[in-house]
Design a protein around this motif. Structure first.
Motif, PDB file in Angstrom:
ATOM      1  N   THR A   4       0.847  -1.192   0.000  1.00 33.93           N
ATOM      2  CA  THR A   4       0.000   0.000   0.000  1.00 33.93           C
ATOM      3  C   THR A   4       0.883   1.243   0.000  1.00 33.93           C
ATOM      4  O   THR A   4       1.965   1.258   0.580  1.00 33.93           O
ATOM      5  CB  THR A   4      -0.918   0.021   1.222  1.00 33.93           C
ATOM      6  N   THR A   5       0.409   2.272  -0.665  1.00 31.51           N
ATOM      7  CA  THR A   5       1.161   3.520  -0.730  1.00 31.51           C
ATOM      8  C   THR A   5       0.295   4.661  -0.209  1.00 31.51           C
ATOM      9  O   THR A   5      -0.929   4.564  -0.186  1.00 31.51           O
ATOM     10  CB  THR A   5       1.602   3.841  -2.170  1.00 31.51           C
ATOM     11  N   ILE A   6       0.965   5.712   0.197  1.00 30.62           N
ATOM     12  CA  ILE A   6       0.279   6.907   0.658  1.00 30.62           C
ATOM     13  C   ILE A   6       0.873   8.108  -0.051  1.00 30.62           C
ATOM     14  O   ILE A   6       2.040   8.107  -0.441  1.00 30.62           O
ATOM     15  CB  ILE A   6       0.400   7.079   2.191  1.00 30.62           C
ATOM     16  N   LYS A   7       0.040   9.115  -0.276  1.00 31.28           N
ATOM     17  CA  LYS A   7       0.483  10.365  -0.875  1.00 31.28           C
ATOM     18  C   LYS A   7       0.757  11.365   0.246  1.00 31.28           C
ATOM     19  O   LYS A   7      -0.094  11.586   1.100  1.00 31.28           O
ATOM     20  CB  LYS A   7      -0.585  10.953  -1.790  1.00 31.28           C
ATOM     21  N   VAL A   8       1.932  11.962   0.204  1.00 34.38           N
ATOM     22  CA  VAL A   8       2.304  12.948   1.211  1.00 34.38           C
ATOM     23  C   VAL A   8       2.586  14.256   0.482  1.00 34.38           C
ATOM     24  O   VAL A   8       3.403  14.297  -0.437  1.00 34.38           O
ATOM     25  CB  VAL A   8       3.549  12.496   1.997  1.00 34.38           C
ATOM     26  N   THR A   9       1.907  15.321   0.875  1.00 34.10           N
ATOM     27  CA  THR A   9       2.071  16.637   0.277  1.00 34.10           C
ATOM     28  C   THR A   9       2.579  17.606   1.325  1.00 34.10           C
ATOM     29  O   THR A   9       2.025  17.683   2.427  1.00 34.10           O
ATOM     30  CB  THR A   9       0.730  17.152  -0.280  1.00 34.10           C
ATOM     31  N   GLN A  10       3.631  18.339   0.988  1.00 33.03           N
ATOM     32  CA  GLN A  10       4.160  19.331   1.921  1.00 33.03           C
ATOM     33  C   GLN A  10       3.289  20.574   1.871  1.00 33.03           C
ATOM     34  O   GLN A  10       3.093  21.177   0.823  1.00 33.03           O
ATOM     35  CB  GLN A  10       5.603  19.685   1.567  1.00 33.03           C
ATOM     36  N   THR A  11       2.749  20.971   3.029  1.00 28.33           N
ATOM     37  CA  THR A  11       1.871  22.137   3.098  1.00 28.33           C
ATOM     38  C   THR A  11       2.459  23.259   3.935  1.00 28.33           C
ATOM     39  O   THR A  11       1.945  24.372   3.923  1.00 28.33           O
ATOM     40  CB  THR A  11       0.511  21.748   3.694  1.00 28.33           C
ATOM     41  N   GLY A  12       3.522  22.964   4.682  1.00 25.34           N
ATOM     42  CA  GLY A  12       4.129  23.984   5.535  1.00 25.34           C
ATOM     43  C   GLY A  12       5.587  24.193   5.182  1.00 25.34           C
ATOM     44  O   GLY A  12       6.255  23.311   4.651  1.00 25.34           O
ATOM     45  N   SER A  13       6.092  25.359   5.505  1.00 25.52           N
ATOM     46  CA  SER A  13       7.471  25.697   5.223  1.00 25.52           C
ATOM     47  C   SER A  13       8.385  25.237   6.360  1.00 25.52           C
ATOM     48  O   SER A  13       8.043  25.386   7.540  1.00 25.52           O
ATOM     49  CB  SER A  13       7.603  27.205   5.049  1.00 25.52           C
ATOM     50  N   GLU A  38       4.720   9.799  -3.447  1.00 21.95           N
ATOM     51  CA  GLU A  38       4.053   8.574  -3.030  1.00 21.95           C
ATOM     52  C   GLU A  38       5.079   7.715  -2.322  1.00 21.95           C
ATOM     53  O   GLU A  38       6.140   7.432  -2.865  1.00 21.95           O
ATOM     54  CB  GLU A  38       3.476   7.826  -4.237  1.00 21.95           C
ATOM     55  N   LEU A  39       4.762   7.306  -1.101  1.00 26.89           N
ATOM     56  CA  LEU A  39       5.659   6.505  -0.292  1.00 26.89           C
ATOM     57  C   LEU A  39       4.981   5.204   0.100  1.00 26.89           C
ATOM     58  O   LEU A  39       3.753   5.152   0.249  1.00 26.89           O
ATOM     59  CB  LEU A  39       6.052   7.271   0.977  1.00 26.89           C
ATOM     60  N   VAL A  40       5.780   4.167   0.272  1.00 27.22           N
ATOM     61  CA  VAL A  40       5.259   2.889   0.745  1.00 27.22           C
ATOM     62  C   VAL A  40       4.871   3.060   2.209  1.00 27.22           C
ATOM     63  O   VAL A  40       5.601   3.669   2.989  1.00 27.22           O
ATOM     64  CB  VAL A  40       6.315   1.780   0.583  1.00 27.22           C
ATOM     65  N   ASP A  41       3.713   2.534   2.559  1.00 32.43           N
ATOM     66  CA  ASP A  41       3.181   2.686   3.918  1.00 32.43           C
ATOM     67  C   ASP A  41       3.848   1.668   4.846  1.00 32.43           C
ATOM     68  O   ASP A  41       3.443   0.516   4.925  1.00 32.43           O
ATOM     69  CB  ASP A  41       1.672   2.500   3.906  1.00 32.43           C
ATOM     70  N   THR A  42       4.902   2.121   5.538  1.00 28.81           N
ATOM     71  CA  THR A  42       5.627   1.286   6.492  1.00 28.81           C
ATOM     72  C   THR A  42       5.645   1.994   7.846  1.00 28.81           C
ATOM     73  O   THR A  42       5.385   3.196   7.917  1.00 28.81           O
ATOM     74  CB  THR A  42       7.073   1.048   6.030  1.00 28.81           C
ATOM     75  N   VAL A  58      -1.539  14.037   4.451  1.00 26.72           N
ATOM     76  CA  VAL A  58      -1.430  12.635   4.053  1.00 26.72           C
ATOM     77  C   VAL A  58      -2.780  12.135   3.539  1.00 26.72           C
ATOM     78  O   VAL A  58      -3.826  12.438   4.127  1.00 26.72           O
ATOM     79  CB  VAL A  58      -0.985  11.760   5.245  1.00 26.72           C
ATOM     80  N   GLU A  59      -2.743  11.375   2.449  1.00 28.13           N
ATOM     81  CA  GLU A  59      -3.950  10.720   1.932  1.00 28.13           C
ATOM     82  C   GLU A  59      -3.549   9.396   1.314  1.00 28.13           C
ATOM     83  O   GLU A  59      -2.395   9.202   0.935  1.00 28.13           O
ATOM     84  CB  GLU A  59      -4.669  11.596   0.925  1.00 28.13           C
ATOM     85  N   GLU A  60      -4.483   8.491   1.219  1.00 27.77           N
ATOM     86  CA  GLU A  60      -4.209   7.186   0.632  1.00 27.77           C
ATOM     87  C   GLU A  60      -4.115   7.309  -0.873  1.00 27.77           C
ATOM     88  O   GLU A  60      -4.927   7.997  -1.501  1.00 27.77           O
ATOM     89  CB  GLU A  60      -5.285   6.187   1.002  1.00 27.77           C
ATOM     90  N   ALA A  61      -3.118   6.661  -1.467  1.00 23.79           N
ATOM     91  CA  ALA A  61      -2.972   6.664  -2.915  1.00 23.79           C
ATOM     92  C   ALA A  61      -3.978   5.691  -3.510  1.00 23.79           C
ATOM     93  O   ALA A  61      -4.313   4.683  -2.901  1.00 23.79           O
ATOM     94  CB  ALA A  61      -1.556   6.271  -3.298  1.00 23.79           C
ATOM     95  N   LYS A  62      -4.434   6.004  -4.689  1.00 18.54           N
ATOM     96  CA  LYS A  62      -5.440   5.150  -5.340  1.00 18.54           C
ATOM     97  C   LYS A  62      -4.803   4.213  -6.315  1.00 18.54           C
ATOM     98  O   LYS A  62      -3.804   4.371  -6.843  1.00 18.54           O
ATOM     99  CB  LYS A  62      -6.466   6.016  -6.051  1.00 18.54           C
TER     100      LYS A  62
END
Length: 62
Positions: A4-13, A38-42, A58-62
């Motif tokens: 499973t993978t997750i999407k991680v988006t940087q929102t802060g500086s 997209e990172l592997v969910d570990t 963070v959100e789940e990748a589709k």
């Protein structure tokens, strides 16, 4: 078995944050605002996210 993978988006500086938080963002492949990876969910990935949870979304990748 698919990983499973997750999407991680940087929102802060990272400006004005601890060096370890900046290093954690770079370790995840994030170094600029609004970048997404997209990172592997570990457990280690979840630990990195927990350390900088105020700087990322963070959100789940589709």
């Amino acid at each position: 078995m698919a990983k499973t993978t997750i999407k991680v988006t940087q929102t802060g500086s990272p400006i004005g944050r601890h060096k370890t938080q900046r290093a954690t963002l770079v370790g995840m492949g994030l170094n600029k605002m609004h970048r997404t990876v997209e990172l592997v969910d570990t457990p280690s990935t979840r630990g990195m996210i927990r350390k900088v949870n105020h700087l990322v979304q963070v959100e789940e990748a589709k």
